[in-house]
Scaffold this motif. Structure first.
Motif, PDB file in Angstrom:
ATOM      1  N   VAL A  20     -54.321  27.315  22.243  1.00 15.87           N
ATOM      2  CA  VAL A  20     -52.979  26.827  21.879  1.00 15.87           C
ATOM      3  C   VAL A  20     -51.893  27.382  22.804  1.00 15.87           C
ATOM      4  N   GLN A  83     -51.147  21.549  12.960  1.00 19.85           N
ATOM      5  CA  GLN A  83     -49.730  21.936  13.046  1.00 19.85           C
ATOM      6  C   GLN A  83     -48.907  21.047  12.123  1.00 19.85           C
ATOM      7  N   SER A  85     -48.688  21.471   8.901  1.00 18.40           N
ATOM      8  CA  SER A  85     -49.253  21.383   7.539  1.00 18.40           C
ATOM      9  C   SER A  85     -48.985  22.632   6.705  1.00 18.40           C
ATOM     10  N   GLY A  86     -48.136  23.538   7.198  1.00 15.54           N
ATOM     11  CA  GLY A  86     -47.709  24.678   6.377  1.00 15.54           C
ATOM     12  C   GLY A  86     -48.440  25.987   6.652  1.00 15.54           C
ATOM     13  N   GLY A  88     -48.377  27.854   9.396  1.00 17.34           N
ATOM     14  CA  GLY A  88     -47.471  28.799  10.056  1.00 17.34           C
ATOM     15  C   GLY A  88     -46.589  29.534   9.050  1.00 17.34           C
ATOM     16  N   VAL A  89     -46.018  28.805   8.111  1.00 20.38           N
ATOM     17  CA  VAL A  89     -45.148  29.410   7.090  1.00 20.38           C
ATOM     18  C   VAL A  89     -45.921  30.441   6.269  1.00 20.38           C
ATOM     19  N   ARG A 112     -40.823  30.959  21.965  1.00 18.67           N
ATOM     20  CA  ARG A 112     -40.622  29.826  22.871  1.00 18.67           C
ATOM     21  C   ARG A 112     -39.460  28.993  22.357  1.00 18.67           C
ATOM     22  N   ALA A 115     -40.363  26.369  19.963  1.00 18.45           N
ATOM     23  CA  ALA A 115     -40.751  26.736  18.591  1.00 18.45           C
ATOM     24  C   ALA A 115     -39.591  27.348  17.807  1.00 18.45           C
ATOM     25  N   GLY A 117     -37.156  26.083  16.199  1.00 19.25           N
ATOM     26  CA  GLY A 117     -36.927  25.429  14.901  1.00 19.25           C
ATOM     27  C   GLY A 117     -37.825  26.001  13.817  1.00 19.25           C
ATOM     28  N   PHE A 118     -39.056  26.316  14.191  1.00 16.76           N
ATOM     29  CA  PHE A 118     -40.002  26.909  13.235  1.00 16.76           C
ATOM     30  C   PHE A 118     -39.497  28.271  12.764  1.00 16.76           C
TER      31      PHE A 118
HETATM   32  C1  LIG Z   1     -45.017  26.916  16.044  1.00 15.31           C
HETATM   33  C2  LIG Z   1     -46.241  26.923  15.129  1.00 15.31           C
HETATM   34  C3  LIG Z   1     -46.890  28.309  15.111  1.00 15.31           C
HETATM   35  C4  LIG Z   1     -45.765  26.577  13.698  1.00 15.31           C
HETATM   36  O1  LIG Z   1     -46.874  26.551  12.814  1.00 15.31           O
HETATM   37  P1  LIG Z   1     -47.121  25.275  11.873  1.00 15.31           P
HETATM   38  O2  LIG Z   1     -48.250  25.570  10.996  1.00 15.31           O
HETATM   39  O3  LIG Z   1     -47.202  24.070  12.744  1.00 15.31           O
HETATM   40  O4  LIG Z   1     -45.755  25.240  11.071  1.00 15.31           O
HETATM   41  P2  LIG Z   1     -45.536  24.780   9.531  1.00 15.31           P
HETATM   42  O5  LIG Z   1     -46.369  23.576   9.270  1.00 15.31           O
HETATM   43  O6  LIG Z   1     -45.734  25.961   8.651  1.00 15.31           O
HETATM   44  O7  LIG Z   1     -44.024  24.334   9.606  1.00 15.31           O
HETATM   45  C5  LIG Z   1     -42.971  24.949   8.903  1.00 15.31           C
HETATM   46  C6  LIG Z   1     -41.702  24.220   9.208  1.00 15.31           C
HETATM   47  O8  LIG Z   1     -41.347  24.451  10.586  1.00 15.31           O
HETATM   48  C7  LIG Z   1     -41.227  23.210  11.264  1.00 15.31           C
HETATM   49  N1  LIG Z   1     -41.764  23.371  12.614  1.00 15.31           N
HETATM   50  C8  LIG Z   1     -43.040  23.693  12.939  1.00 15.31           C
HETATM   51  N2  LIG Z   1     -43.153  23.776  14.278  1.00 15.31           N
HETATM   52  C9  LIG Z   1     -41.935  23.466  14.789  1.00 15.31           C
HETATM   53  C10 LIG Z   1     -41.411  23.387  16.097  1.00 15.31           C
HETATM   54  N3  LIG Z   1     -42.169  23.638  17.188  1.00 15.31           N
HETATM   55  N4  LIG Z   1     -40.097  23.052  16.249  1.00 15.31           N
HETATM   56  C11 LIG Z   1     -39.304  22.816  15.165  1.00 15.31           C
HETATM   57  N5  LIG Z   1     -39.758  22.882  13.891  1.00 15.31           N
HETATM   58  C12 LIG Z   1     -41.046  23.210  13.708  1.00 15.31           C
HETATM   59  C13 LIG Z   1     -42.062  22.236  10.460  1.00 15.31           C
HETATM   60  O9  LIG Z   1     -41.629  20.906  10.667  1.00 15.31           O
HETATM   61  C14 LIG Z   1     -41.810  22.705   9.047  1.00 15.31           C
HETATM   62  O10 LIG Z   1     -40.548  22.270   8.585  1.00 15.31           O
HETATM   63  P3  LIG Z   1     -40.357  21.689   7.089  1.00 15.31           P
HETATM   64  O11 LIG Z   1     -40.808  22.772   6.171  1.00 15.31           O
HETATM   65  O12 LIG Z   1     -38.908  21.410   7.026  1.00 15.31           O
HETATM   66  O13 LIG Z   1     -41.253  20.504   7.012  1.00 15.31           O
HETATM   67  C15 LIG Z   1     -47.300  25.866  15.559  1.00 15.31           C
HETATM   68  O14 LIG Z   1     -46.731  24.588  15.481  1.00 15.31           O
HETATM   69  C16 LIG Z   1     -47.854  26.101  16.946  1.00 15.31           C
HETATM   70  O15 LIG Z   1     -48.867  26.796  17.100  1.00 15.31           O
HETATM   71  N6  LIG Z   1     -47.202  25.530  17.993  1.00 15.31           N
HETATM   72  C17 LIG Z   1     -47.671  25.663  19.355  1.00 15.31           C
HETATM   73  C18 LIG Z   1     -47.661  27.094  19.853  1.00 15.31           C
HETATM   74  C19 LIG Z   1     -46.317  27.770  19.674  1.00 15.31           C
HETATM   75  O16 LIG Z   1     -45.276  27.249  20.046  1.00 15.31           O
HETATM   76  N7  LIG Z   1     -46.385  28.991  19.109  1.00 15.31           N
HETATM   77  C20 LIG Z   1     -45.219  29.827  18.955  1.00 15.31           C
HETATM   78  C21 LIG Z   1     -45.088  30.686  20.168  1.00 15.31           C
HETATM   79  S1  LIG Z   1     -43.600  31.661  20.122  1.00 15.31           S
END
Ligand SMILES: CC(C)(COP(=O)(O)OP(=O)(O)OC[C@H]1O[C@@H](n2cnc3c(N)ncnc32)[C@H](O)[C@@H]1OP(=O)(O)O)[C@@H](O)C(=O)NCCC(=O)NCCS
Length: 147
Positions: A20, A83, A85-86, A88-89, A112, A115, A117-118
């Motif tokens: 990833v 990704q 599906s919750g 990460g939270v 990053r 990311a 927004g997450f």
């Molecule tokens: C970023 C990451 C870890 C988030 O994990 P995830 O399991 O996809 O996130 P969740 O499903 O728990 O999402 C929680 C909320 O964050 C939001 N979210 C998730 N990824 C996001 C992103 N990249 N940008 C903006 N919002 C994001 C979701 O839409 C969700 O919002 P909601 O509750 O309003 O629906 C995952 O998407 C990932 O591995 N991305 C690629 C690698 C990366 O960028 N890692 C972080 C490095 S700093």
């Protein structure tokens, strides 16, 4: 879908980290110097025997919040197919519980920009100027959350 977040070994999580977090990046390995820290813990989620979510937590000061007892979060990744599906939270919630247990006052990460927004959704805030991360060649900001 609620998934159990568990402590995993470095060996368990490395394939997902690389898959990833090292997609089309200048550096292809995903070993961190902090993986050798005595207190490092890798919190993740397994689907059957496959690791589908990972994160690593260890005690380290945030350069933007000097003097504050802190845990750094690094290597946050969820498998592409799951990704959004919750997972990460749920991993962040487990890390915040760990931070409470360890008695620190903040958790922080080098996020990053893609990311951000997450992290904001998980209650973190940006701190300090943006910068380019060398291993990924991607723009980053530090983010933190008080415990
Ligand atoms: C970023 C990451 C870890 C988030 O994990 P995830 O399991 O996809 O996130 P969740 O499903 O728990 O999402 C929680 C909320 O964050 C939001 N979210 C998730 N990824 C996001 C992103 N990249 N940008 C903006 N919002 C994001 C979701 O839409 C969700 O919002 P909601 O509750 O309003 O629906 C995952 O998407 C990932 O591995 N991305 C690629 C690698 C990366 O960028 N890692 C972080 C490095 S700093």
């Amino acid at each position: 879908m609620t998934q159990e977040v568990v402590a995993l070994t470095l060996e368990d999580i490395m394939p997902l980290r690389v898959k990833v977090l090292r997609k089309d990046t200048p550096v292809t390995h995903c070993n961190y110097p902090e993986d050798t820290y005595e207190d490092v813990i890798h919190l993740g989620v397994k689907n059957e025997s496959t690791v589908v979510g990972t994160s690593s937590w260890f005690r380290k000061e945030c350069p933007d919040l000097v003097g504050e007892a802190a845990l750094q979060l690094k290597g946050m990744a969820v498998d592409d197919s799951l990704q959004g599906s919750g997972i990460g939270v749920q991993i962040i919630a487990a890390g915040l519980a760990l931070a409470t247990e360890r008695g620190v006052s903040i958790v922080w990460a080098r996020a990053r920009d893609s990311a951000l927004g997450f992290y904001l959704r998980c209650g973190f805030a940006e701190i300090g100027p943006g910068y380019m991360d060398e291993p990924t060649g991607m723009p980053h900001h530090n983010v933190y959350r008080r415990i």
